[in-house]
Design an enzyme around this catalytic site. Sequence first.
Site, short mmCIF file in Angstrom:
data_model
loop_
_atom_site.label_atom_id
_atom_site.label_comp_id
_atom_site.label_asym_id
_atom_site.label_seq_id
_atom_site.Cartn_x
_atom_site.Cartn_y
_atom_site.Cartn_z
N GLY A 122 15.48 15.86 7.98
CA GLY A 122 15.15 14.67 8.76
C GLY A 122 13.90 13.94 8.27
O GLY A 122 13.71 12.76 8.57
N GLU A 123 13.07 14.64 7.51
CA GLU A 123 11.82 14.04 7.06
C GLU A 123 12.07 13.09 5.90
O GLU A 123 12.78 13.41 4.94
CB GLU A 123 10.86 15.16 6.64
CG GLU A 123 9.44 14.68 6.41
CD GLU A 123 8.53 15.85 6.04
OE1 GLU A 123 7.54 15.63 5.33
OE2 GLU A 123 8.82 16.99 6.47
N ALA A 124 11.50 11.87 5.99
CA ALA A 124 11.77 10.83 5.00
C ALA A 124 11.32 11.24 3.61
O ALA A 124 12.00 10.95 2.61
CB ALA A 124 11.07 9.53 5.43
#
Length: 1503
Positions: free
Chosen positions: A455-457
Site C-alpha cells: 500500500g505504500e507509494a
Amino acid sequence: MVQGILEDVVESAVKVAEEKQVTEPVKALPALETADTLLSGSSNENVQTNGIPDDGQSVSSTDNLETDVSGHQGAARFSHVLQKDAFLVFRSLCKLSMKPLGDGPPDPKSHELRSKVVSLQLLLSVLQNAGLVFRTHEMFINAIKQYLCVALSKNGVSSVPDVFELSLAIFLTLLSNFKTHLKMQIEVFFKEIFLNILETSSSSFEHKWMVIQTLTRICADAQCVVDIYVNYDCDLNAANIFERLVNDLSKIAQGRSGHELGMTPLQELSLRKKGLECLVSILKCMVEWSKDLYVNPNHQTSLGSYKPSEQEMAEGKCLETGGRRSSVSSLDSTVSSGVGSVGTQTAVPDDPEQFEVIKQQKEIIEHGIELFNKKPKRGIQYLQEQGMLGTTAEDLAQFLHQEERLCSTQVGEFLGESSKFNKEVMYAYVDQLDFCGKDFVSALRIFLEGFRLPGEAQKIDRLMEKFAARYIECNQRQTLFASADTAYVLAYSIIMLTTDLHSPQVKNKMTKEQYIKMNRGINDSKDLPEEYLSTIYEEIEGKKIAMKETKEYAITTKCSKPSVANEKQRRLLYNLEMEQMAKTAKALMEAVSHAKAPFTSATHLDHVRPMFKLVWTPLLAAYSVGLQNCDDTEVASLCLEGIRCAIRIACIFGMQLERDAYVQALARFSLLTASSSITEMKQKNIDTIKTLITVAHTDGNYLGNSWHEILKCISQLELAQLIGTGVKTRYLSGSGRERESSIKGYASAGEEFMSLGLGNLVGSGADKRHMANIQESVGETSSQSVVVAVDRIFTGSTRLDGNAIVDFVRWLCAVSMDELASPHHPRMFSLQKIVEISYYNMNRIRLQWSRIWHVIGDHFNKVGCNPNEDVAIFAVDSLRQLSMKFLEKGELANFRFQKDFLRPFEHIMKKNRSPTIRDMVIRCIAQMVNSQAGNIRSGWKNIFAVFHQAASDHDGNIVELAFQTTAHIVTNIFQQHFPAAIDSFQDAVKCLSEFACNVAFPDTSMEAIRLIRYCAKYVSERPQVLREYTSDDMNVAPGDRVWVRGWFPILFELSCIINRCKLDVRTRGLTVMFEIMKSYGHTFEKHWWQDLFRIVFRIFDNMKLPEQQTEKSEWMTTTCNHALYAICDVFTQFYEALHEILLPDILAQLHWCVKQDNEQLARSGTNCLENLVILNGQKFSPEVWGQTCNCMLEIFKTTIPHVLLTWKPVGMEEDSSEKHLDLDLDHQSLSSMDKNASERGQSQYSNPTDESWKGGPYTNQKLFAGLLIKCVVQLELIQTIDNIVFYPATSKKEDAEHMAAAQRDTLDADIHIDTEDQGMYKYMSSHHLFKLLDCLQESHSFSKAFNSNYEQRTVLWRAGFKGKSKPNLLKQETSSLACCLRILFRMYVDESRREAWDAVQRRLLSVCSEALAYFITVNSESHREAWTNLLLLLLTKTLKISDDKFRAHASTYYPYLCEIMQFDLIPELRAVLRKFFLRIGVVFNICITDEQARTTGINLPSW
C-alpha cells in the site's frame, strides 16, 4: 430415450472394436495382444462393492510410463479407427457434461440438466467397464486429464445433488483405475473440492453427506489410504492430503460447527457417525497394512505344555467390542480388507526412510512458510538455517516465484522494502520474469499475478521502476516507448486505472478521455498514440489486473467467515463459494492437464508408522470427544474400535507416547480411575472396560508402560465387582468411629473407594435404595464374561515374550503397592495375582525368570515389611509356597537362581521387626529345610543369612527355633549333602558364631561353639570335596580351597567369638580354637599358619583399642593370658613347621604383652617366653637363639623404669631443660600413659609440658602403677633368664645346698643338682650368653643406682609410691647379680668354652669387685642381709675354681673381704670367708697345708 441411444452407440462401438481386435491384431501395440477387450473390461473382472477393484487387475505403473506421453493429442496414433471413435465419443461426453445450466434454480426436467446427468452416467459406465487399452493408452489418459478432469472440476461443485453424486462416483472410479496417471488431478479434487466442502461452514448437509460417503469408500481401501499419504503428504510439491483429510474428519466426528450448518440433531449425529466410520476405516487399513509385523501372543505356544483350547479361543472373542463388519477379525489379522497383492504398481522406489526424510523437509518448509506469512525475514532465516533455502538474492527470488503457499501480501511487502538485500531480491525476482514479445499490459499482468502490491507509494514506486526497466530490457526493439521512464509512468497509470475502475469504493469512475488526458506528455514530452491508450483502457475495463485465481481464492477463504443470518443467505453464500471453488479447481486442472508426475504405489509396511504419528492426535480427539459427549451405542462402539486399532498400531511400531495416550484415554473412560463416581457408569463405560481387557489380551507383548493403566483399571474393577456383588457394602455405611474420623479427613474405610468416586458415600449412611442403584450400575462388571476375560490376562501371561512379561510384572507390582498403601484397609488383589503369575511363569527359561523374579522379589521385600501384619503374613506365606515349588525344580552346580529366589526372606528378616513375622519366616525356612534339603544348592546362603538375623534376636522362641534348625542342618543335613552346601559352609559357621555371641542365651552360645567344633570334623574328614569344589574361587589354588572354604572360616569365627563375647563364652571359644589347631594342625600348610596366626593375634589387637580400663584388665588377665600359653603350646607342638615363619611374630607379641600395664599379662609374657625357650631351645639354631636373645634384650631395655631416678613432684621440678634431658633418657617410661605408642604411630617422646606430668593424685597413681609393673617385669625377666639357662628351681636348690654346706662346713664337697643339665646353657653360644649378661648387668646397675639414691626414694615414698616403706629394688639388685654370677662361673669352669675364659674372667673380676665394693658401702642392715646369699654364692663359686684362677680372684677381692670382716655376718658367711682366707694362705704360700705339715712334722692348731 437419448441415454438409451447413446448407450447403444457406445456398446456397438465396443463390440466392433472387440471383434476387430480379435481378427486383426494391432502391430502398433504388441503389449495389448493378450487383452480380451479394448474398451470394456473382461467379463470376469472382480469389482468390489465399494467400487474399488482388486489391485491385481491393474497394470504396473512402470508399463504405463514406458511411453513418453506428451500433452499433444497427436503425439500418439490410434491403431484402429474404432479407438479413435471411442476417443471422440468420450471427448464429446466430457464436453456435454460441461455445458452450463441456466440461471436460477435448476429444473430437473430441463434439457441442459438431463443431458449433463446422462453424459455423466455414460462417462461413469465407460470408466467402470474400461479395459486394458483404455486404462493404458496415452490418448485416453490424456483425454481423461484434459477433458474429464476439467469437466469434473466443474461438476464436482454442482449444487444439483444428482450431478454432484455422479461426479463423486466418477472420481471414485478414477481413483481406483487411473490414480497412477492422475496424481496431480487427484490432488486438485481433494484439496480444492472435497476437503473444502467439508471445511466450509456454508456447505449443505447433503453435499457434506455425499462427500463423506465417498470418503468412507476411499478410506476402506488400505492401498489407497497409504498411497495418498506417500504421494501427497510425502511430496514437497503437493498438499498434505492425508493429514488434512484426517483433521477434517476428526472435526466432523467431534460434531464441531454443527449449528452453523443448520443441521438437525439427527443429521449431525449421522454425519458424526460417518466421520467416525471413516476414521476407524483409516486405522483399520493401517492395521491391515502392517499386520505382518504383529504377533498375537494367544496364537503362540505357551511356555509350558498348556495350549489354548478352541473353547477358550472362542471365549476370547466374547469381549470384542463393536462388532461392525470385520473389525475383530481385522484386528486379529485374519480378514483382508480386499487389497490384493501389494506391489503390483511401482513407479518410484518405495523406501520408507527416504519418504520420511522428504516428509521432514516438507514440515520444515511448511513451518518456514508459516513464519514467512507472519514475518518474512524470520521465515527466510529459519529456512536458511535448516538448509532448505539458499542465501543469495537469486535463490530467494526463485523461492518467491515457485512457492505458491506464500502470502501474496507479505511477498509484496518484502519485495518493496528499502533495504539493500530486499532490493537485490526484488531485482532478481523481476529479472527472472521473461517479458520478451509481450505487450505492455500482458507483461504487467504477469508481473503482478505473483504478489499483492504493497500500500505504500514508495514501495510501489520501486517495484514499478524495476518492472519498467526489465520490460524495456526484454523488448529493446520496440519503438513505442522513448525510454524506460515512459514505461514506468504508464505502468503506474495502469495501476491507478485498475483501482479506479474496479474498486467499489470509487463512485465516479474515470472515463477513457480522462485516462488519455492523464497520460499526455509521458513519452519524452510526447504523447503515446491515443489508439494505444484506448486499447489499454478497454482491456483494463474488461478485466482487472489481479493475482492468479488460485492465490486469489486462497486469500478470500482465509478471511473471516461472515455470519449467516438465515438459510437463504447461507445457500446464497454457499453458491458463491462453490462458484469460486469451481473457477479455482478448473484453473488448476487446466494447468496440470499436460503435466506428468510419478506415482508411487506403496508396498512397505513401515509407512504406517509416520502416518500414524502424523494423525494420532486428531484421531484421539475425535474418539475421546465421541466417548465423552455422546451416549449413542454406535458412536461409542466406533470410538472404542478406533482406539483399539490405534493402540495396535502404536504397539506394533513401538510408539510409546501414542500408545500410552490411547490406553490412558480408555482407562479414563472406563470410569475406574477417573475422579467421577462409578455411579455414573453407563453401557459405553462397560464396553470401554471390555475393550481395555481385550487390548491387554491381544496386545500384551507391546504394551510396555501402558500395563500400568490397564492393571490399575483391573484392580479398581475388582473393587467395583465387590461393590456390585454387595461384598463390601458394609464399608459404605460406616461405623460411628469411622464417621468421627471422616470429620478430620475422610473415613478410613473410604480410602479404597476414593479412586472410584465413592468417598462421599462413606460414613454418610447411604440407604439401601442408593446401594441398590450402585450395585445395578456396576453389576455388569461382574458378568461371567468379564471375570473370565480378566483371569485370562493373568493365565495368558505365560504367552507374553521375555520383555513384555517383565513390564507386566513390574506394573502389577506397582499397582499392588498402591493397593497396599491404605493403612486401614489394604487390598491384596494384585498381590494374589502376582503369586498366581509367579506360579504360571515359573517354567520359563531361567534368563527370563530371573528378570521376572528380580521385580517380584523386590516387591515381596517391601510387602513383607508392610506394617500391616495380615499383609506381611500373606506375603511370607506366598513366598513359602512359591519357594517350595521352585525348590522342587532343583539346581545345577554353580548356578545362583535359588539364592536370588530366596533373598526376600533374608530382606524381610532383616527389615521387619515384628516378632510374628520373624517367627513365621523362621518356620517357613525350617519347613523348606525339612522337606527340600536334597534340592537346595545356592539357597543355603539365604537360609543361613536368615538364621544369622535370627541369632541376634532377643525373642527366645525365634532364637531357639532358628538354632534347632541350624543344628539339624549342621549335624544331619551336612552329613548327607555336604558337597551341595560347601558354597555356604562359611555362612553356616558365621551363623553359629552369631548364635554364640547372643549374650541373652548362654546355653545356646555354648552349644553353638560345640557345633563349630563339629564343623571342623567335616573339613577334616572330607578335604577332597573342598578341593574339587570350584565355584567362584577359581583363582584359589585347589590345594588351598580346604583352607579358604573350610578351616579359615571356622577359626576366624572362633576368633570373632573370642573378641565379642563375655568371659565364659570366649574362654570356651578360645579353648575350642586351640583344640582344633592342636588336633588338625598337622594337616595345615605353612602359609595357612601365617593366615591363622593373623587371626589369633587379633585377640591381642582388641587390647589396643581405647576402651574401659576394667574390661581391658579382665581381658588381659584372662583371655590374653590363656591365649599366650595356648600359642606357645601350639608353637611347641608344631615347631618344625612354625619356627621359620612365625617365631618373630610370636616374640613380638610376647614383647607387646610384657610392655602392657597389666602385671598378670606381663608375668604371663615372660613365663611364656621362658616356656617357649625351655621346651624348644634344644631345637634352636644359632639364628633363632640370636632372635630370642635380642627379644630379651629389647624387653629388658624397654622395661627398665628409668623414671624412678628422675621423677619429681610438681613443686620440686627443675628447669625444663633438665627435665627434658631426664625424659629423653627413657622414652618408653610413659607406657602407662601412652599404651604402645609406637604401634599406633605416635611419637615415642612425650611433651614435657603434658598435663599428665602436673602431678595430680590420679596421674601419680597411674604412673606409679606402671613403674611398679616394670619393676616386676624386670624381676620376672631375671628369673626367666635364670630358668632358661639353668632350668627352673635349679638356682634355688643350689643356693640351698650352698647354705647347707656352709652350715656343715663341707664346702669342699661337690654340689650336684639333678636339673642343672636340663637348662639351655649347653645349647647357647658364648656370644648369646654375653648378651644375656649385658641385660643382667644393666638391670643390676639400675637397681643399685636406685637403691643408693636415698633422696629420690624418699621423694617417691612421700608421693605415695610402693606402700608404707621407702621403695627399693633390692631383689632386682641381688637376683640380677646372682644370675650373672652363676652364668659367668659356669662358663668359667666349662672346658668347652675355654676360648671365652679370658673374657669371662675379665667380666667376672669386674662384676665381683664392684659388687664387693658396693656391699662395703651399704649402711642398711636389711640391705646387707639381702646380700647374704649373693656373697655366699660369690665366695663359694670362687672357692670351686682352680688355684691358678683363684689366685687372680683372691688378689683382687682380698682388700674388700678384709673390709667385710668388720661387719656382723651370719655364721654361714663367716665360715665361707674362713675357707676363703685359708685358701688364700695356701695358694699364696703364706701358710702350709695339712699335708705339708705332716710332711715337715709341724703341728698345726685345730680351728
